[in-house]
Scaffold this motif. Structure first.
Motif, PDB file in Angstrom:
ATOM      1  N   PHE A 237       0.845  -1.187   0.000  1.00 29.87           N
ATOM      2  CA  PHE A 237       0.000   0.000   0.000  1.00 29.87           C
ATOM      3  C   PHE A 237       0.881   1.238   0.000  1.00 29.87           C
ATOM      4  O   PHE A 237       1.805   1.343   0.813  1.00 29.87           O
ATOM      5  N   THR A 238       0.596   2.162  -0.883  1.00 26.02           N
ATOM      6  CA  THR A 238       1.387   3.383  -0.933  1.00 26.02           C
ATOM      7  C   THR A 238       0.459   4.601  -0.978  1.00 26.02           C
ATOM      8  O   THR A 238      -0.657   4.525  -1.480  1.00 26.02           O
ATOM      9  N   ALA A 239       0.939   5.696  -0.422  1.00 28.39           N
ATOM     10  CA  ALA A 239       0.153   6.933  -0.415  1.00 28.39           C
ATOM     11  C   ALA A 239       0.335   7.660  -1.742  1.00 28.39           C
ATOM     12  O   ALA A 239       1.443   7.745  -2.268  1.00 28.39           O
ATOM     13  N   MET A 240      -0.752   8.172  -2.272  1.00 25.13           N
ATOM     14  CA  MET A 240      -0.736   8.918  -3.528  1.00 25.13           C
ATOM     15  C   MET A 240      -1.091  10.379  -3.276  1.00 25.13           C
ATOM     16  O   MET A 240      -1.783  10.703  -2.309  1.00 25.13           O
ATOM     17  N   PRO A 241      -0.625  11.283  -4.153  1.00 25.17           N
ATOM     18  CA  PRO A 241      -0.958  12.705  -3.979  1.00 25.17           C
ATOM     19  C   PRO A 241      -2.468  12.922  -3.954  1.00 25.17           C
ATOM     20  O   PRO A 241      -3.202  12.336  -4.749  1.00 25.17           O
ATOM     21  N   SER A 242      -2.914  13.777  -3.060  1.00 24.96           N
ATOM     22  CA  SER A 242      -4.350  14.054  -2.940  1.00 24.96           C
ATOM     23  C   SER A 242      -4.702  15.445  -3.436  1.00 24.96           C
ATOM     24  O   SER A 242      -5.863  15.857  -3.336  1.00 24.96           O
ATOM     25  N   THR A 243      -3.725  16.171  -3.971  1.00 24.44           N
ATOM     26  CA  THR A 243      -3.979  17.493  -4.543  1.00 24.44           C
ATOM     27  C   THR A 243      -3.633  17.486  -6.025  1.00 24.44           C
ATOM     28  O   THR A 243      -2.818  16.673  -6.487  1.00 24.44           O
ATOM     29  N   PHE A 244      -4.241  18.386  -6.752  1.00 26.53           N
ATOM     30  CA  PHE A 244      -3.984  18.460  -8.185  1.00 26.53           C
ATOM     31  C   PHE A 244      -2.507  18.743  -8.453  1.00 26.53           C
ATOM     32  O   PHE A 244      -1.894  18.120  -9.334  1.00 26.53           O
ATOM     33  N   ASP A 245      -1.914  19.667  -7.706  1.00 26.29           N
ATOM     34  CA  ASP A 245      -0.522  20.016  -7.957  1.00 26.29           C
ATOM     35  C   ASP A 245       0.402  18.831  -7.695  1.00 26.29           C
ATOM     36  O   ASP A 245       1.330  18.573  -8.471  1.00 26.29           O
ATOM     37  N   GLY A 246       0.161  18.115  -6.609  1.00 22.70           N
ATOM     38  CA  GLY A 246       0.985  16.937  -6.331  1.00 22.70           C
ATOM     39  C   GLY A 246       0.836  15.875  -7.402  1.00 22.70           C
ATOM     40  O   GLY A 246       1.811  15.253  -7.831  1.00 22.70           O
ATOM     41  N   HIS A 247      -0.396  15.656  -7.842  1.00 19.67           N
ATOM     42  CA  HIS A 247      -0.664  14.683  -8.906  1.00 19.67           C
ATOM     43  C   HIS A 247       0.026  15.106 -10.205  1.00 19.67           C
ATOM     44  O   HIS A 247       0.657  14.281 -10.879  1.00 19.67           O
ATOM     45  N   ARG A 248      -0.069  16.377 -10.551  1.00 19.30           N
ATOM     46  CA  ARG A 248       0.555  16.882 -11.784  1.00 19.30           C
ATOM     47  C   ARG A 248       2.066  16.673 -11.753  1.00 19.30           C
ATOM     48  O   ARG A 248       2.660  16.201 -12.733  1.00 19.30           O
ATOM     49  N   ARG A 249       2.695  17.018 -10.634  1.00 19.67           N
ATOM     50  CA  ARG A 249       4.147  16.888 -10.551  1.00 19.67           C
ATOM     51  C   ARG A 249       4.581  15.426 -10.591  1.00 19.67           C
ATOM     52  O   ARG A 249       5.587  15.085 -11.219  1.00 19.67           O
ATOM     53  N   GLN A 250       3.824  14.555  -9.930  1.00 23.28           N
ATOM     54  CA  GLN A 250       4.151  13.133  -9.968  1.00 23.28           C
ATOM     55  C   GLN A 250       4.045  12.582 -11.384  1.00 23.28           C
ATOM     56  O   GLN A 250       4.939  11.886 -11.875  1.00 23.28           O
ATOM     57  N   GLN A 251       2.929  12.896 -12.059  1.00 25.63           N
ATOM     58  CA  GLN A 251       2.737  12.399 -13.414  1.00 25.63           C
ATOM     59  C   GLN A 251       3.790  12.954 -14.371  1.00 25.63           C
ATOM     60  O   GLN A 251       4.289  12.237 -15.249  1.00 25.63           O
ATOM     61  N   LEU A 252       4.125  14.214 -14.214  1.00 33.04           N
ATOM     62  CA  LEU A 252       5.128  14.823 -15.083  1.00 33.04           C
ATOM     63  C   LEU A 252       6.476  14.138 -14.903  1.00 33.04           C
ATOM     64  O   LEU A 252       7.185  13.854 -15.887  1.00 33.04           O
ATOM     65  N   ARG A 253       6.832  13.846 -13.665  1.00 32.45           N
ATOM     66  CA  ARG A 253       8.091  13.148 -13.404  1.00 32.45           C
ATOM     67  C   ARG A 253       8.074  11.757 -14.026  1.00 32.45           C
ATOM     68  O   ARG A 253       9.032  11.334 -14.662  1.00 32.45           O
ATOM     69  N   TRP A 254       6.962  11.024 -13.843  1.00 33.99           N
ATOM     70  CA  TRP A 254       6.864   9.680 -14.407  1.00 33.99           C
ATOM     71  C   TRP A 254       6.903   9.707 -15.931  1.00 33.99           C
ATOM     72  O   TRP A 254       7.551   8.852 -16.560  1.00 33.99           O
ATOM     73  N   MET A 255       6.225  10.670 -16.534  1.00 33.17           N
ATOM     74  CA  MET A 255       6.167  10.737 -18.002  1.00 33.17           C
ATOM     75  C   MET A 255       7.525  11.073 -18.590  1.00 33.17           C
ATOM     76  O   MET A 255       7.920  10.501 -19.619  1.00 33.17           O
ATOM     77  N   ARG A 256       8.232  12.005 -17.974  1.00 36.98           N
ATOM     78  CA  ARG A 256       9.588  12.308 -18.461  1.00 36.98           C
ATOM     79  C   ARG A 256      10.484  11.084 -18.336  1.00 36.98           C
ATOM     80  O   ARG A 256      11.242  10.755 -19.250  1.00 36.98           O
ATOM     81  N   GLY A 257      10.388  10.412 -17.206  1.00 37.14           N
ATOM     82  CA  GLY A 257      11.196   9.215 -17.020  1.00 37.14           C
ATOM     83  C   GLY A 257      10.853   8.127 -18.019  1.00 37.14           C
ATOM     84  O   GLY A 257      11.734   7.441 -18.541  1.00 37.14           O
ATOM     85  N   SER A 258       9.564   7.964 -18.305  1.00 37.30           N
ATOM     86  CA  SER A 258       9.129   6.954 -19.273  1.00 37.30           C
ATOM     87  C   SER A 258       9.680   7.246 -20.666  1.00 37.30           C
ATOM     88  O   SER A 258      10.150   6.339 -21.370  1.00 37.30           O
ATOM     89  N   PHE A 259       9.623   8.511 -21.067  1.00 35.16           N
ATOM     90  CA  PHE A 259      10.111   8.882 -22.395  1.00 35.16           C
ATOM     91  C   PHE A 259      11.626   8.700 -22.484  1.00 35.16           C
ATOM     92  O   PHE A 259      12.149   8.176 -23.476  1.00 35.16           O
ATOM     93  N   LEU A 260      12.318   9.098 -21.435  1.00 37.09           N
ATOM     94  CA  LEU A 260      13.775   8.921 -21.410  1.00 37.09           C
ATOM     95  C   LEU A 260      14.133   7.434 -21.471  1.00 37.09           C
ATOM     96  O   LEU A 260      15.027   7.032 -22.220  1.00 37.09           O
ATOM     97  N   ARG A 261      13.416   6.627 -20.680  1.00 37.15           N
ATOM     98  CA  ARG A 261      13.750   5.198 -20.631  1.00 37.15           C
ATOM     99  C   ARG A 261      13.426   4.501 -21.943  1.00 37.15           C
ATOM    100  O   ARG A 261      14.038   3.480 -22.278  1.00 37.15           O
TER     101      ARG A 261
END
Length: 464
Positions: free
Chosen positions: A303-327
């Motif tokens: 079980f892991t905690a996920m962002p509960s605000t729009f800004d936190g969600h946006r930053r998490q997704q942006l980090r994951w998407m950049r990493g996905s494209f790089l990988r």
């Protein structure tokens, strides 16, 4: 600083019979018939759009059908005996985590049915506190449990640096389990994650991640149903081929050699001359994929905690998407041409490119100027996502009432619409700014134990 929580009673969950997953496959097939008919009516004269949609839905049916065969690996009696003697070290990098959530993480590690030989905590230069109360409690509790504990603080060097620093304090491990500091493992998580390693070709095992704070708001409910359905469809289908491309940071298990044979490359990866601090999980999975099979264990829950605000969600997704494209570029350079994972990766990018072109064709045709067209398109997107997300019904959490489960599932159409609107645009932005490879992590405590359920998560899987 939030006061550390007390130990709580475990949660539980069961998996519904496999025939339910076949019902989902049939549902996807019916959706193709209905939605294709409606889409053909909408895009008369734009046959490429229709064929892109048909191909995408056929791919989805393949995923659902393949995932329907997914079962937890169970070692033979001899294999189970060997694995029971395996030395497991858990790596826990910490940065600006809430004290109560960190303690919940460590409590869960000390309750494992396969106790870790060592738990290696590394405070990566946190600025919100020194965790002194949690550290003192953990040192004593680990000693009582017979678990080697190490706790060190270093200057901020990023998650990879913290993981390796922890691993260097216990080099005798047969397996390393990587967890995020906001993750709480099921009581059987380590034991279950070891089962696939009876196969000597298996190099890494991905756990199954659920959202601790899913009840906080609609956004966290969306993430609960979205992430679980992705794991139970896309990742489960890849696991059948031994070709899981990304392990979740919440929990993954690796043969020790995967880390030590690539430690220098892991720590010194650069992109356009800049150090890479993201996409650590996908790089470790790539190292494992180069050597053998990478699989998913549906009975190893975390079980892991996920962002509960729009800004936190946006930053998490942006980090994951950049990493996905790089990988993606790394995989094209590093994966052998004969591997299923290589061609699957190519096919997914081809599908994404075709869908983007189809979207441009629809926009150029002016079809989206018709409100009825927009409404019908939204219905198609929502129904497809609801079918995929229906895999959520294949897992029952004992901290949910039937109403709560249905409330989570009801968010599935929102997930579909969110994906084809905001997240699609965000992915284009991520691809355009991929050179930004900094972590972009929390600068303060973002989630506290008040958002977590009253009980600590433990799951059991019963697969009929």
């Amino acid at each position: 600083m939030t006061a550390p929580s007390q130990e709580h009673a475990p949660l539980g969950a069961t998996r519904v019979p496999g025939r339910v997953r076949w019902v989902l496959v049939a549902g996807a097939g019916l959706d193709i018939v209905w939605a294709t008919h409606r889409l053909a009516f909408l895009v008369t004269g734009h046959s490429p759009v229709l064929w892109v949609y048909v191909a995408g839905m056929a791919f989805l049916v393949w995923q659902l059908a393949t995932a329907a065969f997914d079962r937890p690996a169970v070692a033979s009696p001899d294999g189970a005996a060997r694995l029971a003697a395996a030395r497991v070290a858990v790596l826990v990098p910490v940065y600006n985590e809430a004290d109560d959530i960190l303690r919940g993480n460590l409590e869960a590690l000390l309750r494992q049915t396969h106790p870790p030989a060592a738990v290696c905590v590394v405070d990566d230069g946190s600025t919100t506190g020194d965790y002194a109360t949690v550290r003192d409690w953990f040192t004593e509790a680990a000693s009582r449990a017979g678990v080697t504990s190490t706790w060190q603080r270093q200057e901020n060097g990023g998650k990879r640096s913290a993981q390796v620093a922890g691993a260097r304090t216990y080099r005798d491990a047969d397996f390393y389990v990587t967890v995020d500091s906001d993750t709480q493992l099921d009581v059987r998580a380590i034991e279950e994650s070891l089962q696939p390693f009876e196969d000597p070709q298996v190099q890494s095992v991905a756990g199954t991640i659920l959202v601790t704070n899913y009840r906080t708001n609609v956004l966290t409910r969306m993430q609960e149903v979205w992430y679980l359905s992705m794991q139970m469809v896309d990742r489960a289908a890849l696991s059948r081929a031994g070709a899981v491309l990304v392990n979740s940071g919440g929990m993954a298990t690796y043969r020790a050699a995967i880390l030590w044979d690539h430690v220098d490359e892991y720590l010194t990866e650069t992109f356009r001359g800049r150090p890479v601090h993201t996409s650590d999980d996908s790089l470790l999975t790539l190292f494992a994929q180069q050597r053998g099979r990478t699989v998913h264990q549906p009975s190893a829950f975390a079980f892991t905690a996920m962002p509960s605000t729009f800004d936190g969600h946006r930053r998490q997704q942006l980090r994951w998407m950049r990493g996905s494209f790089l990988r993606s570029g790394t995989r094209l350079r590093s994966l052998p041409l004969g591997r299923f994972s290589y061609w699957y990766h190519v096919a997914r990018w081809a599908q994404y490119a075709a869908a983007t072109v189809a979207l441009v064709v629809v926009l150029a045709s002016g079809a989206l100027l018709n409100p009825m067209t927009i409404l019908l398109g939204a219905c198609i997107v929502g129904s497809v996502q609801l079918i995929v997300a229906s895999t959520y019904l294949a897992l029952r959490r004992n901290d949910q009432t039937t109403g709560q489960r249905l409330a989570v599932l009801a968010c599935a159409p929102l997930v579909g619409l969110w994906s084809v609107t905001f997240l699609r645009v965000l992915r284009w932005y991520a691809m355009a700014t991929v050179s930004n490879v900094s972590w972009g992590t929390r600068q303060s405590v973002e989630i506290t134990g008040r958002e977590a359920p009253a009980q600590r998560p433990v799951l059991a899987l019963d697969d009929a």
